[in-house]
Design a protein around this motif. Structure first.
Motif, PDB file in Angstrom:
ATOM      1  N   GLY A 235      -6.387   3.445   1.973  1.00 36.56           N
ATOM      2  CA  GLY A 235      -4.955   3.659   1.811  1.00 36.56           C
ATOM      3  C   GLY A 235      -4.387   3.096   0.530  1.00 36.56           C
ATOM      4  N   SER A 236      -5.005   2.040   0.015  1.00 35.66           N
ATOM      5  CA  SER A 236      -4.448   1.362  -1.164  1.00 35.66           C
ATOM      6  C   SER A 236      -5.413   1.256  -2.329  1.00 35.66           C
TER       7      SER A 236
ATOM      8  N   TRP B 211      -4.916   1.372   9.620  1.00 31.27           N
ATOM      9  CA  TRP B 211      -6.107   1.817  10.356  1.00 31.27           C
ATOM     10  C   TRP B 211      -7.348   1.103   9.836  1.00 31.27           C
TER      11      TRP B 211
ATOM     12  N   ASP C  67      -0.157   4.173   1.149  1.00 33.41           N
ATOM     13  CA  ASP C  67      -0.487   4.914   2.369  1.00 33.41           C
ATOM     14  C   ASP C  67      -0.653   3.910   3.496  1.00 33.41           C
ATOM     15  N   PHE C  68       0.475   3.511   4.060  1.00 34.09           N
ATOM     16  CA  PHE C  68       0.465   2.426   5.035  1.00 34.09           C
ATOM     17  C   PHE C  68      -0.360   2.773   6.275  1.00 34.09           C
ATOM     18  N   LYS C  69      -0.220   3.971   6.765  1.00 37.31           N
ATOM     19  CA  LYS C  69      -0.917   4.361   7.990  1.00 37.31           C
ATOM     20  C   LYS C  69      -2.424   4.231   7.833  1.00 37.31           C
ATOM     21  N   LYS C  70      -2.930   4.699   6.694  1.00 36.75           N
ATOM     22  CA  LYS C  70      -4.371   4.646   6.460  1.00 36.75           C
ATOM     23  C   LYS C  70      -4.843   3.200   6.259  1.00 36.75           C
ATOM     24  N   SER C  71      -4.028   2.396   5.556  1.00 40.40           N
ATOM     25  CA  SER C  71      -4.399   0.997   5.329  1.00 40.40           C
ATOM     26  C   SER C  71      -4.409   0.210   6.630  1.00 40.40           C
TER      27      SER C  71
ATOM     28  N   ASP D 149     -10.164  -0.298   0.792  1.00 40.06           N
ATOM     29  CA  ASP D 149      -9.182   0.230   1.732  1.00 40.06           C
ATOM     30  C   ASP D 149      -8.803   1.622   1.264  1.00 40.06           C
TER      31      ASP D 149
ATOM     32  N   SER E 110      -0.112   0.562  -5.083  1.00 42.99           N
ATOM     33  CA  SER E 110      -0.926  -0.554  -4.605  1.00 42.99           C
ATOM     34  C   SER E 110      -0.728  -1.775  -5.489  1.00 42.99           C
TER      35      SER E 110
ATOM     36  N   THR F 288       0.828  -1.199   0.000  1.00 40.23           N
ATOM     37  CA  THR F 288       0.000   0.000   0.000  1.00 40.23           C
ATOM     38  C   THR F 288       0.867   1.255   0.000  1.00 40.23           C
TER      39      THR F 288
ATOM     40  N   GLN G 244       4.491  -1.144   3.214  1.00 37.44           N
ATOM     41  CA  GLN G 244       4.566   0.119   2.491  1.00 37.44           C
ATOM     42  C   GLN G 244       5.220  -0.086   1.134  1.00 37.44           C
TER      43      GLN G 244
END
Length: 314
Positions: free
Chosen positions: A264-265, A23, A17-21, A262, A62, A15, A58
Motif C-alpha cells: 500500500g505504501s 491488510w 493506499d490505507f486499505k492495502k497497508s 508494504d 508514502s 500511506t 491515510q
C-alpha cells in the motif's frame, strides 16, 4: 544527570493506499490493532507492551510522520527539549493525548530532516479477552494470525547527506553508541549501526547519494524469535503473492533477514532474527572495509544490497 533514551518506541507511517497497508500489517504481518482514533490505526506485535509500536494513517504519499523514542525517566523529556534547542533543533511540544495512548512529548528533526519524537509516558493498554494471552508476561496470543513477529526491533534511515555526520549527531545529542560501521576509505563512511540498548542496533543510518530527499526510510524491522520463523514468514508472503528479498544472513549484526514492501505504501519492512547482543561497557565499534563489504552485507543467501536500493520518504 544527562537525559537518556531507553529504547525505540514506535514509527508513524503515512500511506496512500490505507486499505492495502492495513491488510498487510494486520493480516499478513500479523500486528494487532490496539485502537483507532480519527482514522489513525495504532498497532503492535504480540510481545510489545506499549500502546503501539506503529501507527498507520491515510495520506497523499508514502512518508514517515515521525519515529518515537522512549526516555528512561519522565524528566528526561524536558531535559532533551532544552539540550536539543541549545543544539539548534526546532523543538515542538506535543500535548498528552494528541497521539493516542501517549503523554506529553517533543518532536524535532535530525540535520538530515528525519522526524523524531521523544516521550516517556505511554499506556500499556490491555487487549480484549479473545486476543489476550494466558501468559501474564505476554500481551497477545502468539501466532494468532499472519507471520506474527514478537516485537519491534529497529529502524534504518537512508540519507543523501554524509551519514557519518548524522552518526555523530546521534552520538553527541541523543547518547547513541556506534556498534558497527562500513568505512570505504577515501569514499567515506557508507553506513553505521548504533544503539542505546544491548541490541546491535536500534537505529542505522546509511548512505543513499542519489535519493530525492535527505530524509529517507530504508526500512523498519520487527523481531522474530528464530530463523525458522523467518522461513515460515516467507511461506506466508508467497501465499499472498508478495515478492521479497532473502532469506539471508548479514555479516554485520549476524542477523537473519527477509525484506518485503508494504504493497500500500512501498515502505520496506525487515523481518529480523538471530544476531547478537552487546553487554561490554568498553565495546569497540566493528569496522568493515571495502575489502570485506560483501561478507559484511551478505554473509550468505540472496544479495541484501541488490534488491534493496530504493527507499521511501521520512
Amino acid at each position: 544527570m544527562l537525559p537518556e533514551i531507553a529504547k525505540l518506541g514506535h514509527i508513524a507511517l503515512i500511506t496512500p493506499d490505507f486499505k492495502k497497508s492495513l491488510w498487510f500489517f494486520s493480516e499478513v504481518l500479523g500486528l494487532e490493532v490496539t485502537e483507532v482514533v480519527d482514522g489513525t490505526h495504532y498497532l503492535r506485535a504480540w510481545g510489545d507492551f506499549e500502546h503501539h509500536t506503529m501507527s498507520l494513517k491515510q495520506g497523499e504519499k508514502s512518508k514517515v510522520d515521525h519515529i518515537g523514542w522512549r526516555t528512561k525517566r519522565p524528566e528526561d523529556v524536558e531535559k532533551y527539549a532544552e539540550l536539543l534547542a541549545e543544539a539548534g533543533a526546532d523543538v515542538k511540544w506535543i500535548e498528552a493525548g494528541q497521539e493516542a495512548g501517549q503523554g506529553r512529548a517533543i518532536r524535532f528533526k535530525l540535520p538530515s530532516e528525519h522526524p523524531f519524537e521523544i516521550y516517556y509516558e505511554m499506556e500499556k493498554t490491555q487487549p480484549d479477552q479473545d486476543r489476550k494471552s494466558v501468559l501474564k508476561n505476554q500481551t497477545y496470543k502468539a501466532w494468532r494470525k499472519g507471520a506474527s513477529p514478537r516485537r519491534i526491533d529497529h529502524v534504518n534511515l537512508a540519507t543523501s547527506q554524509n551519514p557519518a555526520v548524522i552518526h555523530k549527531w546521534l552520538i553527541d545529542n541523543l547518547g547513541f553508541k556506534m556498534r558497527e560501521y562500513i568505512d570505504l576509505g577515501n569514499a567515506g563512511v557508507m553506513a553505521g549501526w548504533l544503539s542505546v540498548t544491548p541490541l546491535v542496533h536500534d537505529i542505522a543510518v546509511v548512505s543513499e547519494p542519489n535519493a530525492e530527499t535527505p530524509n529517507r526510510l530504508h526500512h523498519l524491522a520487527y523481531w522474530f524469535d528464530n530463523a525458522q520463523d523467518i522461513l515460515r514468514a516467507a511461506d506466508i508472503l508467497s501465499e499472498e503473492g508478495l515478492k521479497f528479498v532473502g532469506p539471508g544472513k548479514h555479516g554485520a549484526s549476524q542477523a537473519i533477514y527477509l525484506y518485503v514492501k508494504d504493497p500500500g505504501s512501498g515502505h520496506r519492512v525487515k523481518l529480523f532474527s538471530n544476531g547478537y547482543l552487546i553487554f561490554e561497557p568498553d565495546w569497540e565499534p566493528i569496522r568493515w572495509t571495502v575489502e570485506d563489504l560483501d561478507v559484511g552485507m551478505t554473509y550468505w543467501g540472496q544479495d541484501a544490497v541488490a534488491g534493496n536500493q530504493d527507499s521511501t520518504e521520512a
